[in-house]
Design an enzyme around this catalytic site. Structure first.
Site, PDB file in Angstrom:
ATOM      1  N   CYS A   2       0.854  -1.181   0.000  1.00  0.00           N
ATOM      2  CA  CYS A   2       0.000   0.000   0.000  1.00  0.00           C
ATOM      3  C   CYS A   2       0.895   1.238   0.000  1.00  0.00           C
ATOM      4  O   CYS A   2       2.117   1.123   0.109  1.00  0.00           O
ATOM      5  CB  CYS A   2      -0.836   0.034   1.266  1.00  0.00           C
ATOM      6  SG  CYS A   2      -1.691  -1.519   1.575  1.00  0.00           S
ATOM      7  N   ARG A  27       0.819   2.230  -5.896  1.00  0.00           N
ATOM      8  CA  ARG A  27       1.139   1.161  -4.940  1.00  0.00           C
ATOM      9  C   ARG A  27      -0.095   0.340  -4.541  1.00  0.00           C
ATOM     10  O   ARG A  27       0.005  -0.621  -3.783  1.00  0.00           O
ATOM     11  CB  ARG A  27       1.773   1.754  -3.684  1.00  0.00           C
ATOM     12  CG  ARG A  27       3.050   2.511  -3.953  1.00  0.00           C
ATOM     13  CD  ARG A  27       3.607   3.070  -2.670  1.00  0.00           C
ATOM     14  NE  ARG A  27       3.930   2.003  -1.743  1.00  0.00           N
ATOM     15  CZ  ARG A  27       5.068   1.328  -1.732  1.00  0.00           C
ATOM     16  NH1 ARG A  27       6.005   1.599  -2.604  1.00  0.00           N
ATOM     17  NH2 ARG A  27       5.272   0.384  -0.854  1.00  0.00           N
ATOM     18  N   TRP A  74      -3.728  -1.738  -1.314  1.00  0.00           N
ATOM     19  CA  TRP A  74      -3.711  -2.904  -2.190  1.00  0.00           C
ATOM     20  C   TRP A  74      -4.076  -4.064  -1.279  1.00  0.00           C
ATOM     21  O   TRP A  74      -3.295  -4.453  -0.407  1.00  0.00           O
ATOM     22  CB  TRP A  74      -2.324  -3.083  -2.794  1.00  0.00           C
ATOM     23  CG  TRP A  74      -2.234  -4.156  -3.832  1.00  0.00           C
ATOM     24  CD1 TRP A  74      -2.737  -4.105  -5.099  1.00  0.00           C
ATOM     25  CD2 TRP A  74      -1.574  -5.419  -3.709  1.00  0.00           C
ATOM     26  NE1 TRP A  74      -2.440  -5.266  -5.770  1.00  0.00           N
ATOM     27  CE2 TRP A  74      -1.731  -6.094  -4.946  1.00  0.00           C
ATOM     28  CE3 TRP A  74      -0.878  -6.053  -2.702  1.00  0.00           C
ATOM     29  CZ2 TRP A  74      -1.209  -7.364  -5.179  1.00  0.00           C
ATOM     30  CZ3 TRP A  74      -0.354  -7.323  -2.943  1.00  0.00           C
ATOM     31  CH2 TRP A  74      -0.524  -7.959  -4.175  1.00  0.00           C
ATOM     32  N   ASN A 100       1.454  -0.360   5.967  1.00  0.00           N
ATOM     33  CA  ASN A 100       1.807  -1.017   4.709  1.00  0.00           C
ATOM     34  C   ASN A 100       2.610  -2.253   5.083  1.00  0.00           C
ATOM     35  O   ASN A 100       3.607  -2.144   5.792  1.00  0.00           O
ATOM     36  CB  ASN A 100       2.666  -0.070   3.863  1.00  0.00           C
ATOM     37  CG  ASN A 100       3.276  -0.770   2.659  1.00  0.00           C
ATOM     38  OD1 ASN A 100       2.706  -1.717   2.135  1.00  0.00           O
ATOM     39  ND2 ASN A 100       4.427  -0.310   2.224  1.00  0.00           N
ATOM     40  N   GLY A 101       2.157  -3.413   4.628  1.00  0.00           N
ATOM     41  CA  GLY A 101       2.879  -4.638   4.939  1.00  0.00           C
ATOM     42  C   GLY A 101       1.906  -5.749   5.286  1.00  0.00           C
ATOM     43  O   GLY A 101       0.702  -5.631   5.047  1.00  0.00           O
ATOM     44  N   GLU A 453       9.407  -9.920 -22.349  1.00  0.00           N
ATOM     45  CA  GLU A 453       9.020  -8.615 -21.804  1.00  0.00           C
ATOM     46  C   GLU A 453       7.845  -8.036 -22.611  1.00  0.00           C
ATOM     47  O   GLU A 453       6.912  -7.466 -22.042  1.00  0.00           O
ATOM     48  CB  GLU A 453      10.237  -7.668 -21.805  1.00  0.00           C
ATOM     49  CG  GLU A 453       9.971  -6.233 -21.394  1.00  0.00           C
ATOM     50  CD  GLU A 453       9.334  -6.072 -20.021  1.00  0.00           C
ATOM     51  OE1 GLU A 453       9.270  -7.032 -19.248  1.00  0.00           O
ATOM     52  OE2 GLU A 453       8.855  -4.958 -19.750  1.00  0.00           O
ATOM     53  N   LYS A 457       4.294  -7.110 -20.934  1.00  0.00           N
ATOM     54  CA  LYS A 457       3.715  -5.764 -21.077  1.00  0.00           C
ATOM     55  C   LYS A 457       2.312  -5.876 -21.640  1.00  0.00           C
ATOM     56  O   LYS A 457       1.369  -5.249 -21.185  1.00  0.00           O
ATOM     57  CB  LYS A 457       4.607  -4.987 -22.051  1.00  0.00           C
ATOM     58  CG  LYS A 457       4.921  -3.568 -21.820  1.00  0.00           C
ATOM     59  CD  LYS A 457       5.793  -3.214 -20.675  1.00  0.00           C
ATOM     60  CE  LYS A 457       5.738  -4.077 -19.495  1.00  0.00           C
ATOM     61  NZ  LYS A 457       6.577  -3.880 -18.409  1.00  0.00           N
ATOM     62  N   GLU A 460      -0.256  -7.558 -19.108  1.00  0.00           N
ATOM     63  CA  GLU A 460      -0.563  -6.838 -17.866  1.00  0.00           C
ATOM     64  C   GLU A 460      -1.445  -5.617 -18.091  1.00  0.00           C
ATOM     65  O   GLU A 460      -2.220  -5.268 -17.212  1.00  0.00           O
ATOM     66  CB  GLU A 460       0.696  -6.512 -17.049  1.00  0.00           C
ATOM     67  CG  GLU A 460       1.625  -5.478 -17.616  1.00  0.00           C
ATOM     68  CD  GLU A 460       2.873  -5.242 -16.761  1.00  0.00           C
ATOM     69  OE1 GLU A 460       2.815  -5.371 -15.532  1.00  0.00           O
ATOM     70  OE2 GLU A 460       3.917  -4.899 -17.344  1.00  0.00           O
ATOM     71  N   HIS A 476       6.798 -27.804 -29.749  1.00  0.00           N
ATOM     72  CA  HIS A 476       6.821 -28.824 -28.698  1.00  0.00           C
ATOM     73  C   HIS A 476       5.596 -28.720 -27.790  1.00  0.00           C
ATOM     74  O   HIS A 476       5.671 -29.109 -26.619  1.00  0.00           O
ATOM     75  CB  HIS A 476       8.111 -28.721 -27.886  1.00  0.00           C
ATOM     76  CG  HIS A 476       9.338 -29.014 -28.697  1.00  0.00           C
ATOM     77  ND1 HIS A 476       9.569 -30.244 -29.288  1.00  0.00           N
ATOM     78  CD2 HIS A 476      10.376 -28.219 -29.076  1.00  0.00           C
ATOM     79  CE1 HIS A 476      10.711 -30.210 -29.958  1.00  0.00           C
ATOM     80  NE2 HIS A 476      11.215 -28.981 -29.854  1.00  0.00           N
ATOM     81  N   LYS A 574       2.809  -1.168  -8.571  1.00  0.00           N
ATOM     82  CA  LYS A 574       4.148  -0.900  -9.104  1.00  0.00           C
ATOM     83  C   LYS A 574       5.238  -1.500  -8.229  1.00  0.00           C
ATOM     84  O   LYS A 574       6.206  -2.046  -8.718  1.00  0.00           O
ATOM     85  CB  LYS A 574       4.351   0.609  -9.214  1.00  0.00           C
ATOM     86  CG  LYS A 574       5.710   0.939  -9.763  1.00  0.00           C
ATOM     87  CD  LYS A 574       5.639   1.933 -10.862  1.00  0.00           C
ATOM     88  CE  LYS A 574       6.899   1.953 -11.679  1.00  0.00           C
ATOM     89  NZ  LYS A 574       6.898   0.968 -12.767  1.00  0.00           N
TER      90      LYS A 574
HETATM   91  C1  G6P Z   1       5.786  -5.341  -9.907  1.00  0.00           C
HETATM   92  C2  G6P Z   1       5.552  -4.409 -11.075  1.00  0.00           C
HETATM   93  C3  G6P Z   1       6.395  -4.852 -12.263  1.00  0.00           C
HETATM   94  C4  G6P Z   1       7.860  -4.940 -11.858  1.00  0.00           C
HETATM   95  C5  G6P Z   1       8.047  -5.893 -10.669  1.00  0.00           C
HETATM   96  C6  G6P Z   1       9.468  -5.843 -10.125  1.00  0.00           C
HETATM   97  O1  G6P Z   1       5.227  -6.582 -10.171  1.00  0.00           O
HETATM   98  O2  G6P Z   1       4.186  -4.378 -11.431  1.00  0.00           O
HETATM   99  O3  G6P Z   1       6.261  -3.897 -13.302  1.00  0.00           O
HETATM  100  O4  G6P Z   1       8.615  -5.368 -12.943  1.00  0.00           O
HETATM  101  O5  G6P Z   1       7.184  -5.480  -9.615  1.00  0.00           O
HETATM  102  O6  G6P Z   1       9.727  -4.551  -9.645  1.00  0.00           O
HETATM  103  P1  G6P Z   1      11.155  -3.978  -9.320  1.00  0.00           P
HETATM  104  O7  G6P Z   1      10.893  -2.658  -8.676  1.00  0.00           O
HETATM  105  O8  G6P Z   1      11.790  -4.955  -8.354  1.00  0.00           O
HETATM  106  O9  G6P Z   1      11.917  -3.896 -10.567  1.00  0.00           O
END
Ligand code: G6P
Length: 579
Positions: A2, A27, A74, A100-101, A453, A457, A460, A476, A574
């Site tokens: 959060c 967050r 969150w 938060n936690g 990647e 992207k 998500e 396969h 994030k």
């Molecule tokens: C979350 C974000 C991703 C990110 C991952 C790792 O899942 O939604 O976009 O790649 O965390 O984050 P970091 O800050 O460790 O690169």
């Protein structure tokens, strides 16, 4: 995980809190709430929903008082609803807190608190702490010493900000969740991250694990985990507020995609001297990371293997269960935020095995930096969109700088600029994909992590199922999923893999797939239904920088065409500070 915020000073606290919470929304955005104290009365307003909606509905800005706390959630314990939103009161409404936690032993603690007759209004793990504080404050009016006793009983992760009706201070505690203090003149702030406080200050103090702190309008004091008064290093950041704003773009993600052309120069200017020396010393290198950073790690591992190193990239959450690092292992932790709990967990595991840690991160003062032997910074400014874009290419830039002479990297900026010119072309491709149900991304060699990647992207932020494979692997198993019209996105620079990927492309095409290639190879272009061009590069190792831009843009435009806000995809956050 959060976002939390606290303010004490002369301004109207509700304004500061509401404004800062908007920056913390990445967050978590299940619910929002603030508590403000006017005289000795604490008022809490909170609800399910996002900051703009909830603050308007509950007229946050009409709340008086110049000390307060706020939270954006969150959800972990308890569904998103008004009752489970923070801040949480004790029974007397004299204590209020944001958390938060995750409190791992909360069932056990809750039973204890219930036996003492406390009434709960939420299903959260956080509320028990308000009741525990209430109990302990009956025999000791020193809030900080009571907080120390209470947090000592908690297993798990937390950053707390606590406010009491009869006190003019805010009380902070931190363990395994981020919390930074912002230093003002005649006012003090705290928040889960730096960008939330950039409109007010550029001077910060990062709390360390196990610290407690008190904030008043005149300053702050910190106690370490042994409850001894201590000093933590103050630092200034040169990020400015414009860097954390949209600058005319519709979404942060689009701005951040475009910013890559500019920031790559700064990332390539990062100081890698000591990190390079460290890398040279080791033959075994374990890379740990999550999400997008893991994909950067995969590419790093390939480049290191090509240099003869025993290198492997690991998903951070699983690393302690699958790897056996020793003092002869160098562990490279990649995390843009420097706060991802899975990565921090790996680092703590590594420390217990006496291995050395080199970290690559964007955030000065983040937890990862305190736990590492060596740090390289991304220097790419704050990234707000949940989907990582500019931090991915910044991670690649730093990795390439660790591997190659700087002269080999001088064309990257031009590659970005060239690829950003493909935006309208990519947008028209996106229109063709907006209603598909599945998508597959294939590539070979160093392009595989880029396909992975691109696929991450895509899924998500579009909510369309997608998977990525080395092209050779399609036959396969996955080929059974290919039907008429299913898009297969082929990432195919003209390099040593071209003759192989063309075969994989044909396998999918014969089964009716819609082939979309990103390529500079004429043969691949001819076999494709749609093709996005990339320039031919003298140095094939740089192709990942060209490939990633159209993939980021594709995900962005499919997302917006589907009416989704790409900056805040559902269920994601994030910075994930829970394991
Ligand atoms: C979350 C974000 C991703 C990110 C991952 C790792 O899942 O939604 O976009 O790649 O965390 O984050 P970091 O800050 O460790 O690169």
């Amino acid at each position: 995980m959060c976002g939390i915020i606290g303010y004490v000073g002369q301004r109207r606290a509700a304004e500061v809190l509401t404004h800062a919470l908007k920056h913390l929304e990445y967050r978590g955005y299940d619910s929002v709430g603030i508590a403000v104290k006017d005289g000795s009365t604490i008022t809490v307003r909170k609800d399910k929903g996002m900051v703009d909606e909830v603050s308007k509905k509950h007229s946050f800005l009409t709340m008086g008082g110049s000390i307060g706390i706020g939270h954006t959630r969150w959800a972990t314990h308890g569904v998103p609803c008004q009752e489970n939103s923070h801040p949480h009161f004790d029974c007397t409404k004299n204590i209020v807190l944001v958390h938060n936690g995750v409190i791992e032993n909360f069932q056990e603690l809750k039973e204890d608190v219930l036996k003492k007759g406390h009434k709960f209004t939420s299903e959260t793990d956080s509320e028990i702490v308000a009741h525990m504080l209430e109990d302990n404050l009956k025999s000791n009016s020193d809030v900080l010493s009571v907080m120390s006793d209470v947090v000592n009983k908690i297993h798990g992760s937390y950053s707390f900000v606590v406010m009491a009706g009869n006190k003019k201070e805010l009380y902070l505690a931190r363990k395994n969740s981020p919390l930074v203090i912002g230093i003002g003149k005649g006012e003090m702030f705290c928040a889960s991250d730096i960008p939330a406080l950039l409109p007010y200050t550029s001077k910060f103090v990062q709390l360390e694990e196990g610290d407690l702190a008190v904030l008043s309008e005149t300053g702050y004091n910190v106690l370490d985990h042994n409850r001894k008064p201590t000093t933590r290093k103050e630092f200034s950041v040169n990020w400015n507020i414009e860097m954390a704003q949209k600058g005319g773009y519709e979404h942060f993600m689009l701005k951040e995609i475009h910013d890559q052309g500019h920031f790559i120069t700064e990332s390539l200017a990062s100081d890698t001297t000591s990190a390079k020396k460290l890398l040279d010393k080791y033959s075994r290198i374990d890379i740990v990371a999550a999400g997008t950073s893991y994909h950067a790690g995969l590419l790093f591992a390939i480049l290191l293997q090509r240099e003869g190193k025993n290198a492997q990239a690991f998903i951070a959450s699983d690393y302690p269960f699958v790897a056996v690092p020793t003092k002869n292992t160098l562990v490279v932790a990649i995390s843009q935020s420097g706060e991802t709990a899975d990565v921090l967990q790996s680092i703590r595991f590594v420390k217990s095995k006496s291995a050395k840690i080199l970290s690559i991160t964007n955030v000065v003062g983040s937890t990862i930096t305190n736990l590492s032997d060596e740090v390289v910074y991304l220097n790419t400014g704050p990234e707000i969109g949940v989907a990582a874009t500019k931090t991915f290419t910044a991670e690649l830039a730093v990795i390439y700088k660790l591997m190659f002479a700087k002269e080999r990297l001088s064309s990257i900026k031009n590659i970005f600029e060239k690829m950003l010119e493909s935006e309208s072309e990519v947008k028209s491709v996106a229109a063709k994909l907006k209603n598909v149900k599945n998508a597959f991304f294939i590539a070979r060699g160093i392009s595989v992590p880029i396909a992975q990647e691109g696929s991450l992207k895509f899924k998500e932020i579009t909510y369309i199922h997608s998977e990525a494979y080395p092209g050779g692997e399609l036959k396969h198993g996955t080929l059974s999923l290919i039907e008429e019209g299913i898009p297969v996105i082929v990432i195919a620079p003209k390099d040593e893999t071209s003759s192989k990927i063309i075969g994989n492309l044909k396998e999918a095409k014969t089964r009716g797939a819609l082939i979309i290639s990103i390529t500079n190879d004429e043969n691949i272009r001819k076999e494709s239904d749609i093709s996005i061009s990339i320039p031919t590069l003298d140095d094939p190792v740089l192709y990942p920088f060209a490939m990633i831009i159209p993939l980021q843009l594709l995900a962005y435009y499919v997302s917006t065409l589907r009416g989704i806000n790409p900056d805040k995809p559902r269920n994601l956050a994030k910075s994930v500070t829970v394991e």
